[in-house]
Design an enzyme around this catalytic site. Structure first.
Site, PDB file in Angstrom:
ATOM      1  N   LYS A  45       4.582  -4.039  -2.331  1.00 18.86           N
ATOM      2  CA  LYS A  45       5.862  -4.282  -2.807  1.00 18.86           C
ATOM      3  C   LYS A  45       6.500  -5.537  -3.053  1.00 18.86           C
ATOM      4  O   LYS A  45       7.216  -5.951  -3.871  1.00 18.86           O
ATOM      5  CB  LYS A  45       6.826  -3.489  -2.277  1.00 18.86           C
ATOM      6  CG  LYS A  45       7.010  -3.806  -0.514  1.00 18.86           C
ATOM      7  CD  LYS A  45       8.449  -3.762  -0.210  1.00 18.86           C
ATOM      8  CE  LYS A  45       8.512  -4.294   1.118  1.00 18.86           C
ATOM      9  NZ  LYS A  45       9.943  -4.628   1.486  1.00 18.86           N
ATOM     10  N   THR A  46       6.173  -6.425  -1.969  1.00 18.67           N
ATOM     11  CA  THR A  46       6.673  -7.824  -2.137  1.00 18.67           C
ATOM     12  C   THR A  46       6.130  -8.663  -3.452  1.00 18.67           C
ATOM     13  O   THR A  46       6.958  -9.460  -4.005  1.00 18.67           O
ATOM     14  CB  THR A  46       6.543  -8.731  -0.824  1.00 18.67           C
ATOM     15  OG1 THR A  46       6.924  -8.012   0.332  1.00 18.67           O
ATOM     16  CG2 THR A  46       6.978 -10.160  -0.829  1.00 18.67           C
ATOM     17  N   ASP A 233      15.904  -5.114  -1.388  1.00 17.85           N
ATOM     18  CA  ASP A 233      14.728  -4.486  -0.907  1.00 17.85           C
ATOM     19  C   ASP A 233      15.028  -3.898   0.353  1.00 17.85           C
ATOM     20  O   ASP A 233      16.135  -3.864   0.806  1.00 17.85           O
ATOM     21  CB  ASP A 233      14.174  -5.971  -0.451  1.00 17.85           C
ATOM     22  CG  ASP A 233      12.561  -5.800   0.142  1.00 17.85           C
ATOM     23  OD1 ASP A 233      12.228  -4.478   0.329  1.00 17.85           O
ATOM     24  OD2 ASP A 233      12.240  -6.722   0.940  1.00 17.85           O
ATOM     25  N   GLU A 234      14.072  -3.018   0.980  1.00 20.16           N
ATOM     26  CA  GLU A 234      14.164  -2.110   1.920  1.00 20.16           C
ATOM     27  C   GLU A 234      15.447  -1.067   1.940  1.00 20.16           C
ATOM     28  O   GLU A 234      16.190  -1.069   2.728  1.00 20.16           O
ATOM     29  CB  GLU A 234      14.369  -2.856   3.286  1.00 20.16           C
ATOM     30  CG  GLU A 234      13.179  -3.652   3.549  1.00 20.16           C
ATOM     31  CD  GLU A 234      11.732  -3.066   3.920  1.00 20.16           C
ATOM     32  OE1 GLU A 234      12.018  -1.755   3.966  1.00 20.16           O
ATOM     33  OE2 GLU A 234      10.721  -3.870   4.269  1.00 20.16           O
ATOM     34  N   GLN A 264       9.697   5.493   5.595  1.00 20.51           N
ATOM     35  CA  GLN A 264       9.932   4.327   6.533  1.00 20.51           C
ATOM     36  C   GLN A 264      11.222   3.832   7.054  1.00 20.51           C
ATOM     37  O   GLN A 264      11.540   2.895   7.719  1.00 20.51           O
ATOM     38  CB  GLN A 264       9.186   2.918   6.020  1.00 20.51           C
ATOM     39  CG  GLN A 264       7.660   3.146   5.798  1.00 20.51           C
ATOM     40  CD  GLN A 264       7.227   1.759   5.664  1.00 20.51           C
ATOM     41  OE1 GLN A 264       6.975   1.229   6.519  1.00 20.51           O
ATOM     42  NE2 GLN A 264       6.739   1.604   4.200  1.00 20.51           N
ATOM     43  N   ARG A 610       0.255   0.836  10.526  1.00 22.49           N
ATOM     44  CA  ARG A 610       0.250  -0.649  10.869  1.00 22.49           C
ATOM     45  C   ARG A 610      -1.395  -1.054  11.151  1.00 22.49           C
ATOM     46  O   ARG A 610      -1.487  -2.237  11.155  1.00 22.49           O
ATOM     47  CB  ARG A 610       0.992  -0.856  12.238  1.00 22.49           C
ATOM     48  CG  ARG A 610       2.399  -0.738  12.395  1.00 22.49           C
ATOM     49  CD  ARG A 610       3.106  -1.308  11.390  1.00 22.49           C
ATOM     50  NE  ARG A 610       3.351  -0.396  10.232  1.00 22.49           N
ATOM     51  CZ  ARG A 610       3.986  -0.770   8.901  1.00 22.49           C
ATOM     52  NH1 ARG A 610       4.046  -1.792   8.691  1.00 22.49           N
ATOM     53  NH2 ARG A 610       3.944   0.480   7.991  1.00 22.49           N
TER      54      ARG A 610
END
Length: 763
Positions: A45-46, A233-234, A264, A610
């Protein structure tokens, strides 16, 4: 801005599009109108966000100063600025509106401060200043600060500000949450005092701007026209105040692109509301939804395991992660006997990783609660395994642990002046710097320890009445605790000391997430003491642990909470303590029911994802919590792992299959939660027996002497062949005794290994 255009052929593909997959490209090129980009874990996504920013500038859809790009952390903002800078060159320097919510809101507020009674040079208070100001107001209102702690009021006001509530919005019900209905009044006084000081706290930065945007149409119009494009973002982590602020700014042009993952969203305790991302399409009709589902981080087995767990949540936006990576190893699920065996087993598994040539920097242990780290720290110190704690202190370095240890050191060694200094006014006893200085002065003059000087100064008029009385109680308590140390087990001494000193009550009164964590750490400290023969032996062990600092540059295993691990990734991840009551947290379920259960499940999803190559999940059949051995069953999340993606191993003599049968036999294991009890699978029937047991870690309802086992010393009222009863396995006869562990031939369950504290004699 022209750097890319000058270095690229007229019709060549811009460099920022190279390497992007089709959904990422769509996220970059869909510029106009509302866009929701659902970005699963590890889906790049970044890269998509960075390319989108570069595209807006490169195509001249907007000047850099006309783009609002909001992140949650300064680190994320710096990374975004650096990445965009590599693509568009100096143009990134013209992006004044790229930053965190608070940084951007502060910049706006300084331009319009007079509209809320501030001057443009207002001060932003830190937490200490905020608490100091609130305490002044509490004392002026004649409220008992011990009963209604300052931190509780600070936390409550922060919650209100995160919800976008000004003092006038606080109704009687909300106000009742502090000091019998005084909360709203104190909130108003606090805000008035801040204005008088030309100051605000962090919550005010957004709250003040919300008020301005709602009440000053000209200011709102100014920013709506300025920002041609908004990127967030987020988005799943936004609170109500942030959500309302963004929605106001985006209503005119509606060119808003929000990136996030509802699976998340794990920060409700900080005010985050997963509903914000779930209702995006309702807030912005006609919004385009783009799903980034190709994962570049993890193996298919890891993704399959994580997807199988999160699929049990309701009300999701939905996505299906996939990857082109090799299938890799299945997720390991390991059942162990107890907490110490869990730490030993993890150490052995990490040794295997290290011997294979992998760096310890690529290994992480993720815990649900901070108190879980202690067992691993002690084990790693014993075997020489280098480690680091991320997002917190090592167990024995935490403030509450240092305070507790200082009390114990004073009891163990009267001449320990450093320890006495630390606890003389903790919790607050009204002993100020002047009183402590007089004790120091007398100690130097007489060449005696501070504890002796404190006792002697009570016979003088050096201290005022209140300080003298308070010091007298402390001196008397220390003397009494020393007497108790000669006859009372040192762990029990610690429990009483922490209670009688008021230290435990200090955190109990706070009623915050942080205070709850500190209380859990104190309980773990007391539990750790039970493994040592004496108080002196335990304090010596702590000194050795504190002195053991590996080279900062050496490869180290990372230990952290799952919350702290969000956004990070490791080759090998150990997920420990996956038991009902610990994960999912029983406290979370009790307080939040279904909503909290779903957030705990999202936390499990974050934990599994993770891992790049290997995820290992461990659960223990027994765990000592708050000084008592608790019989545990694996987390419901273990039962939700798809069988085709896991390898299961147990060292519990078939115990794992018993627990799995309990989960699988229940038609609807979450019915109790759905009914609002918040306790998950209520009462389960043990396979092969007629007995029942509670699915959460059940407290043993016996006398204190039999329910709590100190060290490995067994009960002296048990003998071979004796008929006993066990809550899970029913009736049986003792076949072997080894310390406090028994081998019992149960009439319906076969031979099992159990703790002696969980059996009763001939009931």
């Amino acid at each position: 801005m022209n750097q890319i255009a000058q270095t690229s052929a007229p019709h060549a593909e811009p460099p920022y599009l190279r390497g992007l997959n089709p959904p990422q490209r769509e996220a970059v090129l869909t510029t106009d109108g509302p866009v929701l980009i659902i970005a699963g874990a590890g889906t790049g996504k970044t890269a998509a966000l960075t390319a989108r920013l570069a595209h807006l500038i490169f195509t001249r859809k907007a000047w850099p100063s006309e783009i609002l790009s909001v992140t949650f952390t300064n680190k994320a903002a710096r990374e975004m600025r650096e990445r965009v800078g590599r693509l568009v060159g100096d143009a990134v320097e013209g992006m004044p509106w790229l930053g965190t919510f608070h940084a951007i809101a502060a910049k706006m507020l300084r331009r319009h401060a007079e509209l809320v009674g501030l001057q443009s040079n207002f001060t932003i208070l830190d937490t200490d200043d905020q608490l100091r100001l609130l305490k002044q107001l509490i004392l002026a209102a004649d409220i008992d600060e011990k009963r209604f702690p300052t931190r509780s009021l600070a936390g409550l006001i922060d919650q209100w500000k995160n919800k976008g509530l000004v003092p006038a919005d606080i109704d009687a019900g909300e106000s009742e949450r502090y000091a019998n209905g005084r909360g709203g009044e104190l909130y108003q006084q606090y805000q008035t005092r801040l204005i008088a000081l030309n100051a605000c706290d962090f919550g005010d930065l957004l709250l003040h701007m919300l008020v301005i945007l709602k009440t000053h149409r000209d200011v709102l119009s100014l920013y709506q026209q300025r920002f041609k494009y908004i990127m967030v973002d987020e988005y799943q982590d936004t609170n109500s105040s942030q959500y309302l602020w963004l929605r106001l700014l985006a209503q005119e042009r509606k060119n808003i692109a929000c990136v996030g993952d509802d699976d998340q969203s794990i920060y409700s305790w900080r005010g985050a509301q997963v509903e914000n991302i779930l209702k995006f399409e309702r807030d912005f009709p006609g919004a385009k939804v783009i799903r980034l589902e190709q994962n570049y981080r993890s193996t298919p087995h890891i993704l399959g395991a994580a997807s199988g767990v999160i699929a049990n949540n309701g009300g999701r936006l939905g996505k299906q992660l996939w990857t082109e990576r090799d299938v890799g190893e299945k997720v390991k699920v390991i059942g162990v006997w107890d907490g110490p065996e869990e730490a030993r087993r993890v150490g052995e598994e990490i040794d295997i990783v290290r011997r294979s040539g992998k760096s310890l920097d690529e290994v992480a242990i993720l815990v649900r609660a901070q108190h879980q780290t202690r067992e691993f720290e002690d084990r790693f110190i014993a075997i020489g395994m280098p480690y680091k704690i991320v997002g917190g202190f090592r167990f024995y370095e935490r403030a509450e642990i240092r305070d507790a240890l200082a009390y114990l050191r004073v009891v163990n060694q009267p001449a320990d002046d450093l320890a006495f200094e630390r606890i003389v006014n903790v919790p607050k006893r009204g002993l100020g710097d002047k009183a402590v200085a007089r004790i120091h002065q007398l100690a130097r003059a007489t060449g005696t320890p501070l504890t002796t000087a404190a006792a002697r100064i009570l016979d003088t008029d050096e201290l005022t009445g209140a300080a003298k009385k308070s010091l007298g109680r402390l001196v008397g308590d220390i003397a009494r605790w020393r007497d108790m140390a000669t006859s009372l087990p040192h762990a029990e001494l610690a429990r009483q000391l922490l209670d009688e000193s008021g230290y435990t009550a200090m955190y109990q009164a706070e009623k915050s997430v942080e205070a709850t964590g500190r209380l859990e750490n104190l309980s773990e400290l007391v539990r750790a003491m039970e493994e040592y023969d004496s108080l002196g032996a335990f304090l010596e062990h702590v000194s050795l642990v504190m002195d053991n600092e590996g080279g900062a540059q050496d490869p180290q295993v990372t230990i952290m909470t799952i919350h702290a691990a969000k956004g990070l990734e490791y080759d090998t991840v150990f997920l420990v303590g996956w038991e009902e009551g610990l994960f999912p947290s029983q406290r979370s379920l009790d307080e939040g029911g279904v909503k909290s259960l779903e957030e705990e499940r999202r936390l499990a999803y974050v934990a599994i994802t993770r891992a790049r190559r290997l995820a290992v999940i461990l659960h223990a059949a027994n765990r000592r919590i708050y000084g008592q051995w608790n019989s545990s069953i694996p987390s419901r999340f273990v039962a939700e792992l798809p069988a085709e993606h896991i390898d299961t191993e147990t060292t519990m003599s078939g115990g794992a299959s018993l627990w799995q049968a309990n989960w699988s036999d229940r038609a609807d294991p979450f019915a109790d939660v759905a009914r609002g009890t918040g306790r998950g699978p209520g009462w389960q029937r043990a396979a092969g027996t007629g007995s029942t047991f509670n699915a959460k870690p059940a407290r043993v309802v016996e006398s204190r002497s039999s329910a709590i086992s100190l060290g490995n010393k067994g009960r002296d009222d048990l003998s071979l062949g004796m008929r006993v009863f066990h809550q899970k396995f029913g009736y049986g006869a003792i076949a072997e005794i080894e310390g406090n562990k028994l081998e019992i031939d149960f009439e319906t369950s076969g031979r099992k290994r159990v703790m002696d504290s969980f059996v009763t004699i001939n009931p």
